[in-house]
Every structure is written in C-alpha cells, then in structure tokens.
Design an enzyme around this catalytic site. Structure first.
Site, PDB file in Angstrom:
ATOM      1  N   LYS A  83      -4.294  10.876   0.635  1.00 61.25           N
ATOM      2  CA  LYS A  83      -5.492  10.199   1.119  1.00 61.25           C
ATOM      3  C   LYS A  83      -5.353   9.967   2.622  1.00 61.25           C
ATOM      4  O   LYS A  83      -4.602   9.119   3.068  1.00 61.25           O
ATOM      5  CB  LYS A  83      -5.690   8.835   0.439  1.00 61.25           C
ATOM      6  CG  LYS A  83      -7.075   8.277   0.779  1.00 61.25           C
ATOM      7  CD  LYS A  83      -7.161   6.780   0.640  1.00 61.25           C
ATOM      8  CE  LYS A  83      -7.124   6.013   1.917  1.00 61.25           C
ATOM      9  NZ  LYS A  83      -8.036   6.406   2.982  1.00 61.25           N
ATOM     10  N   GLU A  96       5.795   2.367   5.632  1.00 62.25           N
ATOM     11  CA  GLU A  96       6.006   2.386   7.083  1.00 62.25           C
ATOM     12  C   GLU A  96       4.912   1.525   7.680  1.00 62.25           C
ATOM     13  O   GLU A  96       3.735   1.897   7.639  1.00 62.25           O
ATOM     14  CB  GLU A  96       5.918   3.817   7.641  1.00 62.25           C
ATOM     15  CG  GLU A  96       7.086   4.697   7.282  1.00 62.25           C
ATOM     16  CD  GLU A  96       8.412   4.150   7.758  1.00 62.25           C
ATOM     17  OE1 GLU A  96       8.442   3.367   8.733  1.00 62.25           O
ATOM     18  OE2 GLU A  96       9.432   4.472   7.138  1.00 62.25           O
ATOM     19  N   CYS A 134       2.832   2.319  16.089  1.00 60.79           N
ATOM     20  CA  CYS A 134       3.673   1.312  15.436  1.00 60.79           C
ATOM     21  C   CYS A 134       4.936   1.110  16.254  1.00 60.79           C
ATOM     22  O   CYS A 134       5.525   0.044  16.246  1.00 60.79           O
ATOM     23  CB  CYS A 134       4.012   1.767  14.029  1.00 60.79           C
ATOM     24  SG  CYS A 134       4.592   3.461  13.994  1.00 60.79           S
ATOM     25  N   GLU A 177       1.357  -7.411  16.292  1.00 59.51           N
ATOM     26  CA  GLU A 177       1.135  -6.052  16.758  1.00 59.51           C
ATOM     27  C   GLU A 177      -0.290  -5.971  17.324  1.00 59.51           C
ATOM     28  O   GLU A 177      -1.254  -6.280  16.626  1.00 59.51           O
ATOM     29  CB  GLU A 177       1.276  -5.113  15.558  1.00 59.51           C
ATOM     30  CG  GLU A 177       1.142  -3.670  15.913  1.00 59.51           C
ATOM     31  CD  GLU A 177       1.419  -2.779  14.699  1.00 59.51           C
ATOM     32  OE1 GLU A 177       0.794  -3.005  13.653  1.00 59.51           O
ATOM     33  OE2 GLU A 177       2.251  -1.879  14.819  1.00 59.51           O
TER      34      GLU A 177
HETATM   35  P1  NAD Z   1      -4.569   0.363   7.377  1.00 57.90           P
HETATM   36  O1  NAD Z   1      -3.473  -0.363   6.681  1.00 57.90           O
HETATM   37  O2  NAD Z   1      -5.862  -0.313   7.560  1.00 57.90           O
HETATM   38  O3  NAD Z   1      -4.903   1.726   6.596  1.00 57.90           O
HETATM   39  C1  NAD Z   1      -3.911   2.674   6.309  1.00 57.90           C
HETATM   40  C2  NAD Z   1      -4.374   3.530   5.133  1.00 57.90           C
HETATM   41  O4  NAD Z   1      -4.465   2.695   3.969  1.00 57.90           O
HETATM   42  C3  NAD Z   1      -5.764   4.145   5.324  1.00 57.90           C
HETATM   43  O5  NAD Z   1      -5.786   5.426   4.769  1.00 57.90           O
HETATM   44  C4  NAD Z   1      -6.660   3.190   4.528  1.00 57.90           C
HETATM   45  O6  NAD Z   1      -7.843   3.773   4.070  1.00 57.90           O
HETATM   46  C5  NAD Z   1      -5.737   2.822   3.373  1.00 57.90           C
HETATM   47  N1  NAD Z   1      -6.079   1.570   2.700  1.00 57.90           N
HETATM   48  C6  NAD Z   1      -6.804   0.525   3.171  1.00 57.90           C
HETATM   49  N2  NAD Z   1      -6.913  -0.441   2.242  1.00 57.90           N
HETATM   50  C7  NAD Z   1      -6.226  -0.001   1.161  1.00 57.90           C
HETATM   51  C8  NAD Z   1      -5.942  -0.570  -0.124  1.00 57.90           C
HETATM   52  N3  NAD Z   1      -6.388  -1.768  -0.468  1.00 57.90           N
HETATM   53  N4  NAD Z   1      -5.170   0.133  -0.971  1.00 57.90           N
HETATM   54  C9  NAD Z   1      -4.682   1.354  -0.632  1.00 57.90           C
HETATM   55  N5  NAD Z   1      -4.928   1.945   0.556  1.00 57.90           N
HETATM   56  C10 NAD Z   1      -5.685   1.272   1.448  1.00 57.90           C
HETATM   57  O7  NAD Z   1      -3.924   0.849   8.753  1.00 57.90           O
HETATM   58  P2  NAD Z   1      -4.654   1.613   9.937  1.00 57.90           P
HETATM   59  O8  NAD Z   1      -5.518   0.622  10.633  1.00 57.90           O
HETATM   60  O9  NAD Z   1      -5.232   2.879   9.441  1.00 57.90           O
HETATM   61  O10 NAD Z   1      -3.403   2.008  10.859  1.00 57.90           O
HETATM   62  C11 NAD Z   1      -2.805   1.122  11.726  1.00 57.90           C
HETATM   63  C12 NAD Z   1      -1.573   0.478  11.132  1.00 57.90           C
HETATM   64  O11 NAD Z   1      -0.642   1.490  10.700  1.00 57.90           O
HETATM   65  C13 NAD Z   1      -0.798  -0.343  12.132  1.00 57.90           C
HETATM   66  O12 NAD Z   1      -0.458  -1.597  11.582  1.00 57.90           O
HETATM   67  C14 NAD Z   1       0.448   0.467  12.408  1.00 57.90           C
HETATM   68  O13 NAD Z   1       1.560  -0.256  12.808  1.00 57.90           O
HETATM   69  C15 NAD Z   1       0.679   1.160  11.137  1.00 57.90           C
HETATM   70  N6  NAD Z   1       1.464   2.378  11.332  1.00 57.90           N
HETATM   71  C16 NAD Z   1       2.799   2.373  11.033  1.00 57.90           C
HETATM   72  C17 NAD Z   1       3.573   3.503  11.257  1.00 57.90           C
HETATM   73  C18 NAD Z   1       5.066   3.524  10.936  1.00 57.90           C
HETATM   74  O14 NAD Z   1       5.638   4.610  10.881  1.00 57.90           O
HETATM   75  N7  NAD Z   1       5.721   2.388  10.739  1.00 57.90           N
HETATM   76  C19 NAD Z   1       2.998   4.652  11.776  1.00 57.90           C
HETATM   77  C20 NAD Z   1       1.641   4.636  12.081  1.00 57.90           C
HETATM   78  C21 NAD Z   1       0.885   3.480  11.851  1.00 57.90           C
END
Ligand code: NAD
Length: 482
Positions: free
Chosen positions: A178, A253, A287, A386
């Site tokens: 997804k 992650e 991140c 963050e």
């Molecule tokens: P997000 O958590 O809003 O969404 C991430 C994914 O989860 C998306 O595909 C989203 O549609 C899905 N999602 C949302 N609600 C969900 C639910 N209830 N159940 C299952 N899936 C769900 O994050 P974002 O805004 O897309 O990305 C930014 C975040 O990602 C930041 O906090 C960043 O630190 C983190 N990030 C971490 C890493 C790492 O390697 N540690 C890398 C990239 C981004």
C-alpha cells in the site's frame, strides 16, 4: 510529462483494475491536479490477500537463485525507466530532479543487493547445527514468513517500498503493497515494471488507497503474517495494535529528532554543508533529518553566521528548475503543519535566525524558505517533536558530555552526525550516541549493506542489510535422532 486523467489504482493477481475510491494526486510545486487514481478499500485488500495467499505455496518453494534472477530483472527495469521514474518522483513529491535521481539509483541498488542475498540463500539452506550430543543431528532452514503487508509514506516514494519489497520477495514472501495516497504515482510505475518481469500472478499486489480504507484492514487481516510499516509514530502504534489481535510480526520505521554535533575542532565549511544537507534535503521531510544542530561554544558564532548566509542563498524552486537546490513540501496539510510548528516556536520565545516564510518569488506551490531557530526551549515542540520540514534548531554546548546528553535526550534515536577533525574523538562520540546510524564527517549516505533503523521510538527492527531479509524469514530447526 503528460498524465492520463485517471489511472487504475489496483494491481491484483497480475491484473490492473480500477477501484471505486478516487484519490486526487497533485503536483505540490504547482498545486495542479496530476491525475486521479482509482484505489480501493477493504474489498480490494481482501481480493489482493486471496491472490497472495494462493500464490504463496509455489512461490515459497522457488529457489533463492530463481527469485534473485527476478529481482535482477526488476533492478534492470527500474534502471531502464530511470528518467521517467525521476520525473514521477519530482512531479508527485516536489523534490528536485537531482534528489529523485538519488532515489531511483537507491532502488536499483536495493534490488540488486537483495538479488545477491537471495542467490546466496540456496547454499545456506539446511546448514548443519553443531550439537553437544552425538545422538542427534540438526539442520537450520530459513523460510519465508508468509503473506506480508507493506505500508509506506510519501517522503521517499519507491525507496521505502524497495527497502521492504526487495527483501520480502528475496525471502519468498508474497506481498500486498500500500503506497501513500499522497504519492502513488512512482509506485504505480514501479508496479508496471514489476508486472513485466515475469513474477507469478499474485506474488506482488498493489492496492492504492487511504490509510483507513486500505492500511487498517491490511494490518488487521489474519492472512497477513507480517506487517512492515514506515510512517508516523501515531499510525505505527495503531498498526501495531491491529496486528496484535492475530499476533503478526511487525516491523516499524517511524519518526526521528536527530542531532548533528559540530565539535570544537570541526571544519566549519564541512559543518555548514552537512547541516544544510541534514536539514534541507527533501525540504527537511526526512525521518533522518538532523534538525537539532549542536555546536561547540568556540565555533558557535562563526558557524551560525555562515549557516545563515548559506541557508539564505539556497535556491528554492520548482523541482525541474536546473538550478534548484530545494523543492516544495509535499502537500497543503504538511505545509500548514510545518508553518504551525514555526508559529508555535515563535510563541514560546525561540529566535528566528532566517526563513520561516514562503519565498517571495514563488506565489504558488508549497514552498518554504530554509528556516533556522536558536534559543529554542528544551521542552518545546520545536525542540522535541519531528517537524518534517526545512527547519533547523541550533544550540550551543560547552562540553562534549553536554552535547551527547542533549542529543540523547529524545524519545527518538534514528540517526546522528558528528563533525570533527579528530577521528578518535568523533568515533568515541559516535559510540555514545543512541542512534541506529551515525555519520562522521559524511553526508547522509545510505548503503543497502548497512542497517536502517533506530533506537527507542524510532523503530522496531531494522531494514536493509541481512537484517532486512531476516525480517521476512522464519527460522526452522529440524532435529533428528541418529
Ligand atoms: P503516516 O503515518 O501518516 O502514513 C504512512 C502510511 O500509513 C501511509 O501509506 C498511510 O496511508 C498509512 N496509514 C495511515 N493511517 C493508517 C492506519 N490507520 N492503518 C494503516 N495504515 C495507515 O506518515 P506520512 O505522513 O505518510 O509520512 C511521514 C512520517 O513517516 C514521518 O513521521 C516520518 O518520520 C516517517 N518516516 C519514517 C521513516 C523511517 O525510516 N524511520 C522513513 C520515512 C518516513
């Protein structure tokens, strides 16, 4: 680049399908609609999981070298589509084209690396285990853990996907991916490439959609053996809760609040370059952003002056501008979120050194000036949370112990950077930092051979390297009386 008005958002059992959940995909640099992707909901997840479950038996019995050959084909397909994928990354995410090139090359390197690990699996399968008894023999098998759900964010589309997808396929797992609903276009193109590589139907499935419509049912479904999630901490916790019901494996992650430590003997030019890279690459939407810059008292005034001068000179522009240095933030919501953090920082008394606003020459698009604060209260959101935007907080320290304590004082522990001419000291500081990856005098280079992930609330498990493959394997021992 021309986009079709609508795009199918489901690839299930080897077929492209249109779901009934429209996702409007925009170009963050122009705010224009790029296309509408027709994603799915729990019914599409159900179909995809049926297909993946059906495909798992035969796929899990393929040899590592067969899977390795398919991964090499995917790597070659991505390399061939490099220009197109770069354009999709930049159009959909807002990142400069030169950054998109780094992403695509990373995807190729990741698939090639896991092809090699897959090929190495055959020789290691059924390896004998030394036992302290001559009455028994034992062998070790590494088997794919089953059907896996991969959920990824928008900041490095395709890259976060490759870090999960390549090891999952290498291990022999079947996949339901997804992508982020904000940036589905690079993953849709990647799926087209994979579709042409000869994987058996059902081994790789893609379901575009929102977190609630697709991510949540995927995380909860009992057919899923493991969920590998990259995203925010808030959603990571929800994914873990849903996965708990059926005791499925979970890799997470999540976020970071990492530090760059500029020690008293640092090369100032290098320190400024690394501070800008750690804060403003991908418009700070990393991140691994080193958004806390800790600088030794002796250098602090000179460093801050040079950092301000460099940050103000950064050319914020359309991702396709040949001189662009920093592109746009990903969407309106993220833009408002970052501006909100800046406002709250000002309201708690932080000093704005530069930036904080839309660049005057850009009237539309989610563009923000590189922003630097000092005097940031240690208990403020600006210091602790963050931000995920181009915002650096600079703070002085008088002793190395103080710098290490400031860096470690966080609920996160993803990465850190150290700048020093004395490599012995830098290595000692690196050892004392609570972070999964520490760079010394280096930009944030990432090799698929080295693990990705962090301490504390940044991660659960590790991606990349052999650890990334092990995350999709079960260990089986067979013990026999001789
Ligand atoms: P997000 O958590 O809003 O969404 C991430 C994914 O989860 C998306 O595909 C989203 O549609 C899905 N999602 C949302 N609600 C969900 C639910 N209830 N159940 C299952 N899936 C769900 O994050 P974002 O805004 O897309 O990305 C930014 C975040 O990602 C930041 O906090 C960043 O630190 C983190 N990030 C971490 C890493 C790492 O390697 N540690 C890398 C990239 C981004």
């Amino acid at each position: 680049m021309n986009f079709p008005t609508t795009q199918d958002g489901l690839y299930i059992n080897g077929e492209w399908l249109a779901g009934d959940q429209p996702l409007r995909v925009i170009n963050p640099a122009t705010e224009a609609l790029l296309t509408t992707v027709y994603g799915g909901d729990e019914h599409a997840v159900d179909q995809a999981l049926d297909a993946a479950t059906q495909a798992f038996g035969p796929w899990s019995n393929t040899s590592g070298s067969e899977r390795g050959a398919l991964l090499r084909r995917i790597a070659a397909g991505v390399r061939e589509a490099r220009e197109r994928l770069m354009h999709l990354q930049s159009s959909n995410n807002g990142k400069p084209l030169f950054e998109a090139a780094i992403d695509v090359d990373d995807v190729v390197a990741t698939f090639e690396y896991y092809a090699e690990l897959a090929e190495g699996l055959d020789a290691r399968q059924d390896s004998p285990l030394a036992l302290p008894s001559a009455d028994f023999s034992a062998r070790l098998r590494r088997e794919p853990c089953g059907v896996v759900g991969l959920i990824v964010p928008w900041n490095f589309p395709m890259v976060t996907t490759a870090w999960k997808l390549a090891p999952a396929l290498a291990a022999g797992c079947c996949v339901v991916l997804k992508p982020s609903e904000v940036t589905p276009l690079p993953e849709l193109e990647l799926a087209s490439i994979i579709a042409g590589c000869g994987l058996p139907d059902g081994v790789f499935n893609l379901v575009c959609g929102t977190g609630l419509a697709v991510g949540a049912p995927l995380a909860a479904d009992p057919r899923v053996a493991k969920i590998s999630f990259t995203g925010s901490n808030a959603v990571g916790v929800q994914v873990m809760q849903r996965a708990a019901e059926t005791v499925k494996g979970v890799s997470l992650e999540l976020g970071g609040k990492s530090s760059l430590l500029v020690l008293a003997d640092a090369d100032l030019d290098l320190a400024v370059e690394l501070a800008c890279g750690g804060g403003f690459f991908n418009a700070g939407q990393m991140c691994s952003a080193t958004s806390r810059v800790l600088v030794a008292d002796e250098l602090a005034d000179e460093f801050l002056q040079r950092l301000k001068t460099r940050a103000e000179a950064i050319r914020v522009a359309d991702p396709f501008d040949p001189d662009v240095e920093m592109g746009a933030l990903v969407n309106q919501a993220q833009y408002q979120r970052v501006l909100g953090h800046i406002d709250r920082g000002l309201s708690v008394g932080a000093t704005l050194v530069c930036g904080g606003q839309r660049p005057a020459h850009l009237s539309r698009g989610f563009f923000l000036q590189p922003t630097i604060f000092t005097d940031v209260p240690l208990d403020s959101a600006l210091w602790c949370e963050e931000i995920f935007g181009p915002v650096l907080c600079v703070r002085r320290f008088s002793t190395q112990a103080q710098a290490i304590a400031l860096a470690n004082d966080s609920r996160f522990g993803l990465v850190a950077s150290v700048v020093s001419r004395d490599t012995t000291t830098a290595e000692q500081v690196a050892n004392a930092l609570q972070a999964g990856l520490v760079w010394i005098n280096a930009p944030q280079v990432i090799f698929p051979q080295a693990a990705w992930g962090g301490y504390k609330q940044s991660s659960l498990g590790r991606e990349l390297g052999p650890w990334g493959l092990a995350a999709f394997q079960e260990i089986k021992h067979v013990v026999r009386a001789v």
